[in-house]
Scaffold this motif. Structure first.
Motif, PDB file in Angstrom:
ATOM      1  N   HIS A 148      30.671   6.859 -21.895  1.00 42.80           N
ATOM      2  CA  HIS A 148      29.512   7.753 -21.992  1.00 42.80           C
ATOM      3  C   HIS A 148      28.399   7.112 -22.832  1.00 42.80           C
ATOM      4  O   HIS A 148      27.227   7.141 -22.473  1.00 42.80           O
ATOM      5  CB  HIS A 148      29.937   9.109 -22.572  1.00 42.80           C
ATOM      6  N   LEU A 159      14.273   6.112 -18.973  1.00 40.33           N
ATOM      7  CA  LEU A 159      13.913   7.528 -18.804  1.00 40.33           C
ATOM      8  C   LEU A 159      12.914   7.980 -19.856  1.00 40.33           C
ATOM      9  O   LEU A 159      11.991   8.732 -19.563  1.00 40.33           O
ATOM     10  CB  LEU A 159      15.167   8.398 -18.933  1.00 40.33           C
ATOM     11  N   LEU A 307      21.676  11.549 -11.683  1.00 39.20           N
ATOM     12  CA  LEU A 307      20.268  11.715 -12.059  1.00 39.20           C
ATOM     13  C   LEU A 307      19.495  12.493 -10.992  1.00 39.20           C
ATOM     14  O   LEU A 307      18.653  13.329 -11.318  1.00 39.20           O
ATOM     15  CB  LEU A 307      19.609  10.363 -12.288  1.00 39.20           C
ATOM     16  N   ALA A 310      20.828  16.102 -11.434  1.00 39.11           N
ATOM     17  CA  ALA A 310      20.426  16.709 -12.716  1.00 39.11           C
ATOM     18  C   ALA A 310      18.921  16.892 -12.772  1.00 39.11           C
ATOM     19  O   ALA A 310      18.418  17.862 -13.327  1.00 39.11           O
ATOM     20  CB  ALA A 310      20.872  15.840 -13.885  1.00 39.11           C
ATOM     21  N   GLY A 311      18.190  15.954 -12.179  1.00 41.93           N
ATOM     22  CA  GLY A 311      16.735  16.016 -12.247  1.00 41.93           C
ATOM     23  C   GLY A 311      16.142  16.992 -11.251  1.00 41.93           C
ATOM     24  O   GLY A 311      15.121  17.621 -11.530  1.00 41.93           O
ATOM     25  N   LEU A 369      13.694  29.912 -19.409  1.00 45.56           N
ATOM     26  CA  LEU A 369      15.000  29.301 -19.674  1.00 45.56           C
ATOM     27  C   LEU A 369      15.911  30.223 -20.484  1.00 45.56           C
ATOM     28  O   LEU A 369      17.126  30.132 -20.421  1.00 45.56           O
ATOM     29  CB  LEU A 369      14.808  27.958 -20.393  1.00 45.56           C
ATOM     30  N   VAL A 374      19.451  27.181 -16.617  1.00 47.87           N
ATOM     31  CA  VAL A 374      19.878  26.517 -15.384  1.00 47.87           C
ATOM     32  C   VAL A 374      21.399  26.404 -15.257  1.00 47.87           C
ATOM     33  O   VAL A 374      21.929  26.405 -14.158  1.00 47.87           O
ATOM     34  CB  VAL A 374      19.230  25.120 -15.208  1.00 47.87           C
ATOM     35  N   ARG A 381      33.944  22.926 -22.253  1.00 44.79           N
ATOM     36  CA  ARG A 381      34.489  21.874 -23.112  1.00 44.79           C
ATOM     37  C   ARG A 381      35.927  22.254 -23.466  1.00 44.79           C
ATOM     38  O   ARG A 381      36.371  23.357 -23.156  1.00 44.79           O
ATOM     39  CB  ARG A 381      33.669  21.760 -24.411  1.00 44.79           C
ATOM     40  N   PRO A 441      18.251  25.286 -24.377  1.00 46.76           N
ATOM     41  CA  PRO A 441      18.330  25.045 -22.923  1.00 46.76           C
ATOM     42  C   PRO A 441      18.639  23.595 -22.565  1.00 46.76           C
ATOM     43  O   PRO A 441      19.173  23.321 -21.503  1.00 46.76           O
ATOM     44  CB  PRO A 441      16.952  25.451 -22.406  1.00 46.76           C
ATOM     45  N   PHE A 442      18.315  22.670 -23.458  1.00 45.80           N
ATOM     46  CA  PHE A 442      18.561  21.258 -23.148  1.00 45.80           C
ATOM     47  C   PHE A 442      19.729  20.709 -23.963  1.00 45.80           C
ATOM     48  O   PHE A 442      19.972  19.505 -23.973  1.00 45.80           O
ATOM     49  CB  PHE A 442      17.302  20.428 -23.423  1.00 45.80           C
ATOM     50  N   HIS A 447      25.426  14.917 -26.003  1.00 46.52           N
ATOM     51  CA  HIS A 447      25.270  15.168 -24.571  1.00 46.52           C
ATOM     52  C   HIS A 447      23.942  15.850 -24.255  1.00 46.52           C
ATOM     53  O   HIS A 447      23.790  16.443 -23.184  1.00 46.52           O
ATOM     54  CB  HIS A 447      26.426  16.021 -24.051  1.00 46.52           C
ATOM     55  N   PHE A 454      10.775  14.351 -19.371  1.00 45.59           N
ATOM     56  CA  PHE A 454      10.292  14.268 -18.000  1.00 45.59           C
ATOM     57  C   PHE A 454      10.221  15.664 -17.377  1.00 45.59           C
ATOM     58  O   PHE A 454       9.241  16.015 -16.713  1.00 45.59           O
ATOM     59  CB  PHE A 454      11.220  13.363 -17.165  1.00 45.59           C
TER      60      PHE A 454
HETATM   61  C1  HEM Z   1      14.632  22.404 -16.654  1.00 47.93           C
HETATM   62  C2  HEM Z   1      15.090  21.180 -16.648  1.00 47.93           C
HETATM   63  C3  HEM Z   1      16.385  20.733 -17.268  1.00 47.93           C
HETATM   64  C4  HEM Z   1      17.279  21.427 -18.031  1.00 47.93           C
HETATM   65  C5  HEM Z   1      17.195  22.871 -18.498  1.00 47.93           C
HETATM   66  C6  HEM Z   1      18.350  20.524 -18.367  1.00 47.93           C
HETATM   67  C7  HEM Z   1      19.455  20.867 -19.132  1.00 47.93           C
HETATM   68  C8  HEM Z   1      20.483  20.003 -19.419  1.00 47.93           C
HETATM   69  C9  HEM Z   1      21.657  20.368 -20.161  1.00 47.93           C
HETATM   70  C10 HEM Z   1      21.948  21.756 -20.722  1.00 47.93           C
HETATM   71  C11 HEM Z   1      22.440  19.267 -20.248  1.00 47.93           C
HETATM   72  C12 HEM Z   1      23.805  19.169 -20.922  1.00 47.93           C
HETATM   73  C13 HEM Z   1      24.906  19.546 -19.986  1.00 47.93           C
HETATM   74  C14 HEM Z   1      26.230  19.528 -20.693  1.00 47.93           C
HETATM   75  O1  HEM Z   1      26.680  18.470 -21.105  1.00 47.93           O
HETATM   76  O2  HEM Z   1      26.811  20.605 -20.856  1.00 47.93           O
HETATM   77  C15 HEM Z   1      21.766  18.201 -19.564  1.00 47.93           C
HETATM   78  C16 HEM Z   1      22.256  16.924 -19.461  1.00 47.93           C
HETATM   79  C17 HEM Z   1      21.609  15.924 -18.780  1.00 47.93           C
HETATM   80  N1  HEM Z   1      20.392  15.997 -18.152  1.00 47.93           N
HETATM   81 FE1  HEM Z   1      19.183  17.605 -18.074  1.00 47.93          FE
HETATM   82  N2  HEM Z   1      18.098  19.316 -17.794  1.00 47.93           N
HETATM   83  C18 HEM Z   1      16.900  19.389 -17.126  1.00 47.93           C
HETATM   84  C19 HEM Z   1      16.281  18.370 -16.424  1.00 47.93           C
HETATM   85  C20 HEM Z   1      16.723  17.081 -16.352  1.00 47.93           C
HETATM   86  C21 HEM Z   1      16.013  16.007 -15.698  1.00 47.93           C
HETATM   87  C22 HEM Z   1      14.655  16.143 -15.009  1.00 47.93           C
HETATM   88  C23 HEM Z   1      16.792  14.892 -15.805  1.00 47.93           C
HETATM   89  C24 HEM Z   1      16.556  13.500 -15.322  1.00 47.93           C
HETATM   90  C25 HEM Z   1      15.483  13.055 -14.777  1.00 47.93           C
HETATM   91  C26 HEM Z   1      17.971  15.268 -16.553  1.00 47.93           C
HETATM   92  C27 HEM Z   1      18.999  14.414 -16.889  1.00 47.93           C
HETATM   93  C28 HEM Z   1      20.111  14.769 -17.614  1.00 47.93           C
HETATM   94  C29 HEM Z   1      21.193  13.857 -17.918  1.00 47.93           C
HETATM   95  C30 HEM Z   1      21.277  12.394 -17.519  1.00 47.93           C
HETATM   96  C31 HEM Z   1      22.140  14.580 -18.648  1.00 47.93           C
HETATM   97  C32 HEM Z   1      23.476  14.086 -19.190  1.00 47.93           C
HETATM   98  C33 HEM Z   1      23.366  13.746 -20.650  1.00 47.93           C
HETATM   99  C34 HEM Z   1      24.691  13.362 -21.267  1.00 47.93           C
HETATM  100  O3  HEM Z   1      25.719  13.896 -20.914  1.00 47.93           O
HETATM  101  O4  HEM Z   1      24.687  12.501 -22.150  1.00 47.93           O
HETATM  102  N3  HEM Z   1      17.894  16.598 -16.870  1.00 47.93           N
HETATM  103  N4  HEM Z   1      20.565  18.671 -19.073  1.00 47.93           N
END
Ligand code: HEM
Length: 502
Positions: A148, A159, A307, A310-311, A369, A374, A381, A441-442, A447, A454
């Motif tokens: 990871h 990114l 990607l 997720a994106g 959000l 989402v 976990r 939310p993010f 993780h 973006f």
């Molecule tokens: C409204 C937009 C977005 C929300 C709310 C969001 C939310 C999240 C959340 C909550 C996670 C963690 C999931 C988990 O481990 O439980 C996550 C992981 C991730 N997201 Fe987003 N995401 C969004 C958009 C995007 C976009 C646009 C991209 C790429 C262009 C992206 C790429 C990733 C990646 C690569 C991870 C994995 C990170 C890791 O495990 O280290 N996400 N996102």
């Protein structure tokens, strides 16, 4: 007389024991007797598990309804019905911030729990989750920690690096141009009514392709759903995958039902794109140029699949929900439009970084959000070792969830919890006591979302342009975004909106 005694002992309550007794009768069991034995065994097994779960399980003191503490049936029923998000909200309202939602599973909603769960090595991704995507080695589901870290290192610069970000803006700009042209054409052709679900799905999928390979998937130009998106129907992967994670013994059956083709198709699309990508442009080529050989070709492909998913799906869902909430809250739409029109001279001027810094527009997105996260019930976990979370001693092996949907609507945390009130994010005194820290939310920690910057650029840009140009009017007044089914994500139906030029 002797025969009567034999018959007596082999009927009635004894067949279960007979089956294991090694008696001569066991060598020729009748089908009926074997069935009774199996049923009896199952009955005693279930009874013993229920008794254990209620009276002896280490989680026995954590509050939750009897049926949830005793068996996985209510959890599974809610999951299959697509309403686990509502069910968990109701449970938190009744039992508080920590609820035992299944014999071996807890749901948390407090900000403190968030910090502890995502900030400690004692809690890791659920090891059953890789089954969700065919055991691919990717950043989202693969559980090996060293891998990871390597995947994050590979992606982070391309990114989120400053030079990459400026390139990303042109991706958003040019796809948003096509989006606006096509939305307008559709509105003109269809009495101003546009199914925004399709348009947002096409837009964000195209953007993801362009972001990675500097070539969109062309969905918006063709007004056509790519097979990747069609198959994804996310329901399939999410619903089956999470069930596999819950019931490992179901894996073979579920695998037969899960659209295996989907995984192959996604990987095939990625492999094709990799062959024809331009050098030094999109995330895919930037990452491989910066860290050649850090990932194997299979790992690269698996991470690019993630990607795109997720994106695309995340931003599409948030734009969809925001549009819905703005149709329901016209005054909020008006305020957001006024803010955009005051900040820019024309729609063509709308650009980063100014648009990402508009306070009201950002509050609209945060509020969206909060009400429609989402990943409504989170990616689960599990506890690698015994750990204390939010006052609950959680034994090793416990499945752990942070239920975003419930946290966002918990009436103790938020005033008018189910109302859309962007003002709560802007220091309005009516919402002073809101527990805003409960909304992540993010995510945070190792993780946390890698696409956050973006996503914020994309969502503010697109919403600002739509608000600039249109008033939104919901066509079907009975439609409720949050009444739709959820699995891992939202199962979105059509969002028909009348796009009235301003
Ligand atoms: C409204 C937009 C977005 C929300 C709310 C969001 C939310 C999240 C959340 C909550 C996670 C963690 C999931 C988990 O481990 O439980 C996550 C992981 C991730 N997201 Fe987003 N995401 C969004 C958009 C995007 C976009 C646009 C991209 C790429 C262009 C992206 C790429 C990733 C990646 C690569 C991870 C994995 C990170 C890791 O495990 O280290 N996400 N996102």
């Amino acid at each position: 007389m002797a025969e009567a005694a034999t018959t007596n002992s082999s009927s009635g309550f004894s067949p279960f024991f007979d089956l294991f007794s090694g008696s001569s009768r066991f060598t020729k069991p009748s089908f009926a007797r074997a069935s009774v034995s199996v049923v009896a065994f199952a009955f005693f097994y279930v009874l013993a598990s229920i008794t254990y779960n209620l009276l002896f399980h280490p989680l026995r003191k954590v509050p939750g309804p009897l049926f949830h503490r005793a068996t996985k049936i209510p959890w599974t029923r809610a999951w299959i019905a697509g309403n686990l998000h509502h069910s968990l909200l109701a449970l938190h309202e009744q039992y508080g911030e920590v609820v035992r939602i299944a014999p071996n599973e807890l749901s948390f909603i407090s900000a403190a729990a968030f910090q502890q769960i995502y900030g400690t090595d004692s809690i890791a991704r659920n090891p059953r989750l890789p089954a969700l995507n065919g055991n691919q080695h990717d950043i989202m589901f693969w559980t090996n920690i060293a891998d990871h870290t390597r995947f994050r290192k590979y992606l982070i610069h391309s990114l989120n690096g400053p030079s990459a970000i400026s390139g990303h803006e042109s991706v958003i700009q040019r796809n948003a141009d096509v989006f606006r042209r096509q939305v307008e054409a559709q509105a003109n052709a269809n009495d101003r009514v546009v199914n925004m679900t399709n348009f947002y799905d096409w837009l964000t999928f195209d953007v993801a392709g362009d972001l990675l390979w500097r070539e969109s998937f062309g969905s918006l130009e063709k007004l056509e759903t790519h097979p990747w998106q069609e198959l994804q129907g996310v329901a399939a992967l999410g619903t089956y995958g999470v069930l596999i994670a819950q019931f490992p013994w179901l894996e073979k059956i579920m695998r037969a039902l899960t659209p295996r083709k989907l995984l192959e198709l996604m990987l095939d699309v990625v492999k094709e794109k990799q062959k024809t990508m331009l050098p030094n442009a999109g995330v895919a080529s930037l990452a491989s140029a910066k860290f050649p050989g850090l990932l194997s070709p299979n790992e690269v492909n698996a991470n690019l699949v993630i990607l795109v998913n997720a994106g695309g799906e995340t931003t599409s869902t948030t734009l969809n929900a925001a549009t819905y909430f703005l149709t329901r809250n016209k005054a909020c739409a008006r305020k957001a439009r006024e803010e955009v029109r005051a900040a820019f001279a024309s729609e063509n001027d709308i650009s980063h970084p100014k648009v990402t810094q508009l306070p009201y527009l950002n509050a609209v997105i945060l509020e969206t959000l909060r009400l429609a996260p989402v990943v409504p019930t989170s990616i689960s976990r599990y506890a690698v070792r015994e750990v204390l979370i939010d006052g609950a001693m959680v034994p090793k092996g416990t499945c752990i969830r942070t239920t975003n949907f419930a946290a966002g609507r918990y009436s103790t945390y938020f005033r008018d919890a189910s109302e859309f009130r962007p003002e709560r994010w802007l220091g309005h005194p009516s919402f002073e006591s809101d527990n805003r820290a409960a909304i992540q939310p993010f995510l945070s920690g190792k993780h946390s979302c890698m696409g956050r910057k973006f996503a914020e650029m994309e969502m503010t840009h697109v919403l600002a342009r739509l608000l600039w140009a249109y008033e939104f009017e919901l066509v079907d007044d009975t439609f409720g975004f949050c009444e739709q089914r959820t699995n891992l994500l939202w199962e979105k139906g059509p969002l028909n909106v009348r796009m009235i030029p301003v």
